[in-house]
Design a protein around this motif. Structure first.
Motif, PDB file in Angstrom:
ATOM      1  N   GLU A   1       0.738  -1.035  -0.071  1.00 55.34           N
ATOM      2  CA  GLU A   1       0.019   0.120  -0.159  1.00 55.34           C
ATOM      3  C   GLU A   1       0.850   1.133  -0.007  1.00 55.34           C
ATOM      4  O   GLU A   1       0.371   2.094  -0.724  1.00 55.34           O
ATOM      5  CB  GLU A   1      -0.977  -0.038   0.970  1.00 55.34           C
ATOM      6  CG  GLU A   1      -2.204   0.874   0.973  1.00 55.34           C
ATOM      7  CD  GLU A   1      -3.004   0.427  -0.147  1.00 55.34           C
ATOM      8  OE1 GLU A   1      -2.974   1.046  -1.259  1.00 55.34           O
ATOM      9  OE2 GLU A   1      -3.733  -0.207   0.007  1.00 55.34           O
ATOM     10  N   THR A   2       1.990   1.322   0.549  1.00 57.33           N
ATOM     11  CA  THR A   2       3.078   2.230   0.552  1.00 57.33           C
ATOM     12  C   THR A   2       4.215   2.118  -0.208  1.00 57.33           C
ATOM     13  O   THR A   2       4.938   2.897  -0.178  1.00 57.33           O
ATOM     14  CB  THR A   2       3.456   2.407   2.184  1.00 57.33           C
ATOM     15  OG1 THR A   2       4.057   1.474   2.585  1.00 57.33           O
ATOM     16  CG2 THR A   2       2.186   2.824   2.888  1.00 57.33           C
ATOM     17  N   ASP A   3       4.254   1.023  -1.047  1.00 54.31           N
ATOM     18  CA  ASP A   3       5.231   0.724  -2.014  1.00 54.31           C
ATOM     19  C   ASP A   3       5.264   1.917  -3.129  1.00 54.31           C
ATOM     20  O   ASP A   3       4.085   2.217  -3.733  1.00 54.31           O
ATOM     21  CB  ASP A   3       4.933  -0.679  -2.569  1.00 54.31           C
ATOM     22  CG  ASP A   3       6.147  -1.194  -3.627  1.00 54.31           C
ATOM     23  OD1 ASP A   3       6.828  -0.208  -3.686  1.00 54.31           O
ATOM     24  OD2 ASP A   3       6.306  -2.274  -3.400  1.00 54.31           O
ATOM     25  N   GLN A   4       6.439   2.452  -3.516  1.00 55.11           N
ATOM     26  CA  GLN A   4       6.601   3.582  -4.431  1.00 55.11           C
ATOM     27  C   GLN A   4       7.200   2.874  -5.607  1.00 55.11           C
ATOM     28  O   GLN A   4       7.338   3.993  -6.541  1.00 55.11           O
ATOM     29  CB  GLN A   4       7.615   4.785  -3.777  1.00 55.11           C
ATOM     30  CG  GLN A   4       7.036   5.275  -2.570  1.00 55.11           C
ATOM     31  CD  GLN A   4       5.854   5.972  -2.466  1.00 55.11           C
ATOM     32  OE1 GLN A   4       5.784   6.913  -3.550  1.00 55.11           O
ATOM     33  NE2 GLN A   4       4.950   5.657  -1.465  1.00 55.11           N
ATOM     34  N   THR A   5       6.866   1.732  -5.949  1.00 57.36           N
ATOM     35  CA  THR A   5       7.385   1.022  -7.110  1.00 57.36           C
ATOM     36  C   THR A   5       6.646   1.968  -8.152  1.00 57.36           C
ATOM     37  O   THR A   5       5.454   1.744  -8.114  1.00 57.36           O
ATOM     38  CB  THR A   5       7.226  -0.346  -7.345  1.00 57.36           C
ATOM     39  OG1 THR A   5       8.269  -0.980  -6.073  1.00 57.36           O
ATOM     40  CG2 THR A   5       7.934  -0.932  -8.452  1.00 57.36           C
ATOM     41  N   THR A   6       7.199   2.341  -9.272  1.00 59.70           N
ATOM     42  CA  THR A   6       6.575   2.714 -10.492  1.00 59.70           C
ATOM     43  C   THR A   6       5.788   1.933 -11.112  1.00 59.70           C
ATOM     44  O   THR A   6       6.204   0.701 -11.604  1.00 59.70           O
ATOM     45  CB  THR A   6       7.693   3.492 -11.454  1.00 59.70           C
ATOM     46  OG1 THR A   6       8.374   4.499 -10.688  1.00 59.70           O
ATOM     47  CG2 THR A   6       6.976   4.155 -12.487  1.00 59.70           C
ATOM     48  N   GLY A   7       4.332   2.130 -11.389  1.00 59.06           N
ATOM     49  CA  GLY A   7       3.482   1.390 -12.179  1.00 59.06           C
ATOM     50  C   GLY A   7       3.197  -0.007 -11.643  1.00 59.06           C
ATOM     51  O   GLY A   7       2.651  -0.878 -11.986  1.00 59.06           O
ATOM     52  N   MET A   8       3.367   0.020 -10.212  1.00 53.26           N
ATOM     53  CA  MET A   8       2.924  -1.102  -9.676  1.00 53.26           C
ATOM     54  C   MET A   8       1.380  -1.398  -9.787  1.00 53.26           C
ATOM     55  O   MET A   8       1.077  -2.734  -9.703  1.00 53.26           O
ATOM     56  CB  MET A   8       3.417  -0.768  -7.934  1.00 53.26           C
ATOM     57  CG  MET A   8       2.936  -2.374  -7.045  1.00 53.26           C
ATOM     58  SD  MET A   8       2.960  -1.955  -5.169  1.00 53.26           S
ATOM     59  CE  MET A   8       1.629  -0.970  -5.002  1.00 53.26           C
ATOM     60  N   GLU A   9       0.672  -0.405  -9.747  1.00 56.35           N
ATOM     61  CA  GLU A   9      -0.680  -0.592  -9.857  1.00 56.35           C
ATOM     62  C   GLU A   9      -1.186  -1.276 -11.072  1.00 56.35           C
ATOM     63  O   GLU A   9      -2.323  -1.867 -11.108  1.00 56.35           O
ATOM     64  CB  GLU A   9      -1.500   0.871  -9.795  1.00 56.35           C
ATOM     65  CG  GLU A   9      -1.422   1.423  -8.441  1.00 56.35           C
ATOM     66  CD  GLU A   9      -0.273   2.307  -8.361  1.00 56.35           C
ATOM     67  OE1 GLU A   9       0.687   2.266  -9.218  1.00 56.35           O
ATOM     68  OE2 GLU A   9      -0.359   3.716  -7.955  1.00 56.35           O
ATOM     69  N   PHE A  10      -0.453  -1.389 -12.306  1.00 52.81           N
ATOM     70  CA  PHE A  10      -0.627  -2.266 -13.446  1.00 52.81           C
ATOM     71  C   PHE A  10      -0.165  -3.600 -13.293  1.00 52.81           C
ATOM     72  O   PHE A  10      -0.539  -4.313 -14.471  1.00 52.81           O
ATOM     73  CB  PHE A  10      -0.079  -1.436 -14.604  1.00 52.81           C
ATOM     74  CG  PHE A  10      -0.609  -0.111 -14.787  1.00 52.81           C
ATOM     75  CD1 PHE A  10      -1.638   0.359 -15.513  1.00 52.81           C
ATOM     76  CD2 PHE A  10       0.010   1.090 -14.185  1.00 52.81           C
ATOM     77  CE1 PHE A  10      -2.254   1.798 -15.632  1.00 52.81           C
ATOM     78  CE2 PHE A  10      -0.503   2.410 -14.450  1.00 52.81           C
ATOM     79  CZ  PHE A  10      -1.370   2.463 -15.053  1.00 52.81           C
ATOM     80  N   ARG A  11       0.256  -4.051 -12.429  1.00 52.55           N
ATOM     81  CA  ARG A  11       1.071  -5.212 -12.288  1.00 52.55           C
ATOM     82  C   ARG A  11      -0.030  -6.469 -12.200  1.00 52.55           C
ATOM     83  O   ARG A  11      -0.063  -7.560 -12.853  1.00 52.55           O
ATOM     84  CB  ARG A  11       2.001  -5.576 -11.255  1.00 52.55           C
ATOM     85  CG  ARG A  11       3.384  -4.737 -11.510  1.00 52.55           C
ATOM     86  CD  ARG A  11       4.526  -4.864 -10.429  1.00 52.55           C
ATOM     87  NE  ARG A  11       5.065  -6.121 -10.671  1.00 52.55           N
ATOM     88  CZ  ARG A  11       5.830  -6.764 -11.227  1.00 52.55           C
ATOM     89  NH1 ARG A  11       6.471  -6.123 -12.543  1.00 52.55           N
ATOM     90  NH2 ARG A  11       6.352  -8.032 -11.090  1.00 52.55           N
ATOM     91  N   LEU A  12      -1.257  -5.994 -11.646  1.00 58.24           N
ATOM     92  CA  LEU A  12      -2.325  -7.087 -11.538  1.00 58.24           C
ATOM     93  C   LEU A  12      -2.855  -7.318 -12.714  1.00 58.24           C
ATOM     94  O   LEU A  12      -3.304  -8.655 -13.026  1.00 58.24           O
ATOM     95  CB  LEU A  12      -3.282  -6.596 -10.276  1.00 58.24           C
ATOM     96  CG  LEU A  12      -4.410  -7.479  -9.994  1.00 58.24           C
ATOM     97  CD1 LEU A  12      -4.117  -8.994  -9.706  1.00 58.24           C
ATOM     98  CD2 LEU A  12      -5.337  -7.083  -9.316  1.00 58.24           C
ATOM     99  N   LYS A  13      -3.028  -6.261 -13.451  1.00 60.12           N
ATOM    100  CA  LYS A  13      -4.030  -6.631 -14.620  1.00 60.12           C
ATOM    101  C   LYS A  13      -2.876  -7.606 -15.837  1.00 60.12           C
ATOM    102  O   LYS A  13      -3.242  -8.489 -16.287  1.00 60.12           O
ATOM    103  CB  LYS A  13      -3.882  -5.063 -15.538  1.00 60.12           C
ATOM    104  CG  LYS A  13      -4.806  -5.227 -16.853  1.00 60.12           C
ATOM    105  CD  LYS A  13      -5.062  -3.897 -17.459  1.00 60.12           C
ATOM    106  CE  LYS A  13      -5.858  -3.994 -18.648  1.00 60.12           C
ATOM    107  NZ  LYS A  13      -6.231  -2.693 -19.167  1.00 60.12           N
ATOM    108  N   ARG A  14      -1.818  -7.285 -15.840  1.00 63.30           N
ATOM    109  CA  ARG A  14      -0.905  -8.186 -16.293  1.00 63.30           C
ATOM    110  C   ARG A  14      -0.873  -9.632 -15.908  1.00 63.30           C
ATOM    111  O   ARG A  14      -0.873 -10.584 -16.589  1.00 63.30           O
ATOM    112  CB  ARG A  14       0.493  -7.498 -16.579  1.00 63.30           C
ATOM    113  CG  ARG A  14       1.879  -8.293 -16.978  1.00 63.30           C
ATOM    114  CD  ARG A  14       1.376  -8.726 -18.426  1.00 63.30           C
ATOM    115  NE  ARG A  14       2.552  -9.509 -18.892  1.00 63.30           N
ATOM    116  CZ  ARG A  14       2.621 -10.091 -20.190  1.00 63.30           C
ATOM    117  NH1 ARG A  14       1.961  -9.472 -21.137  1.00 63.30           N
ATOM    118  NH2 ARG A  14       3.499 -10.785 -20.781  1.00 63.30           N
TER     119      ARG A  14
END
Length: 279
Positions: free
Chosen positions: A111-124
């Motif tokens: 939830e506090t992870d600053q990794t760029t683009g993390m929110e798109f990893r589930l879709k993939r």
């Protein structure tokens, strides 16, 4: 072979409104139709994981989202590959056509992870399962505007919103709709996302139903209109029996179980009407 599986997320931005119960119920009745069904647990409490009979998973959704900060400059691992490795059969009391992407407590750190683009990893990741499932159900945590909720709203095709007949139930539905609107505006990250309905959930049995419950039910209808489904999921003890025993509602005996099976089917066929032909 289902190249484009149905994906349904159960979302509310308040806890205790019946998201996991609804998710497990839909998984059970969908599996009864002979579909290849997947449950995706995105809640660090791992309640769905437990109910589906998974303990101490080797891989989890955390492995899908996590990118090692010590490996900057390297290409991150493909979530689609990790998902196929993490996607495991449900426990022994569940049908063999049910599989799970389990969750673990440390997933809350994302939830506090600053990794760029993390929110798109589930879709993939879910794209990577497209040849292995016909339908996926996502159990989404109650975090208003959080990254995990956002990842689910990017990845899913349809949303169901369970709401108890309480202030929290109404607020959770209202806040969920606000979040969804951010993703479905023109040019948003998931313009095609559909809200299939708001489900009145954990509704007291007739003997315990009071005017305050009716008032909140009326308020939901007043505020959300036809989005409120006619189906009502009552609070029967057999649900807790199933959760405790890590078994599907379709395997439970008795009148209460039969009632719940029927209402879950009603919600399933409303959300995915093409499945009714299989019943």
């Amino acid at each position: 072979m289902a190249e484009d599986p149905d994906i349904v997320a159960e979302v509310s931005e308040k806890g205790g409104v019946g998201k996991t119960s609804l998710t497990a119920g839909l998984i059970a009745v969908a599996a009864e139709l002979g579909l290849r069904v997947g449950g995706v647990d995105l809640d660090p409490r791992s309640t769905l994981t437990d109910e589906l009979g998974i303990t101490d998973p080797e891989l989890s959704v955390n492995d899908i989202f996590y990118v090692d900060p010590d490996k900057r400059g390297e290409r991150p691992p493909d979530p689609a590959v990790i998902a196929r490795e993490a996607f495991v059969p449900a426990g022994k009391d569940w049908p063999s056509n049910v599989r799970v992407l389990p969750c673990v407590r440390k997933f809350g750190n994302r939830e506090t992870d600053q990794t760029t683009g993390m929110e798109f990893r589930l879709k993939r990741a879910l794209w990577g399962l497209r040849e292995e499932v016909d339908v996926l159900f996502l159990d989404v945590p109650p975090r208003a505007g959080g990254k995990i909720v956002g990842s689910a709203l990017i990845a899913t095709k349809k949303v169901l919103i369970p709401a108890t007949l309480t202030d929290d139930g109404h607020d959770g539905a209202t806040e969920a709709m606000t979040s969804i609107q951010h993703y479905t505006v023109p040019g948003g990250l998931n313009e095609g996302l559909e809200v299939s309905g708001i489900v009145r959930s954990i509704v007291p049995r007739e003997s315990e139903y009071r005017q305050i419950h009716q008032d909140w039910s009326d308020r939901l209808v007043e505020d959300f209109g036809d989005l409120v489904l006619p189906t009502i999921i009552r609070n029967y003890a057999i649900r807790e029996v199933c959760r405790t025993g890590s078994m599907p509602i379709t395997a439970a005996p008795g009148r209460e179980a039969k009632i719940l099976q029927e209402v879950y089917r009603e919600v399933l066929f409303h959300t995915l009407p093409h499945l009714k032909e299989m019943s």
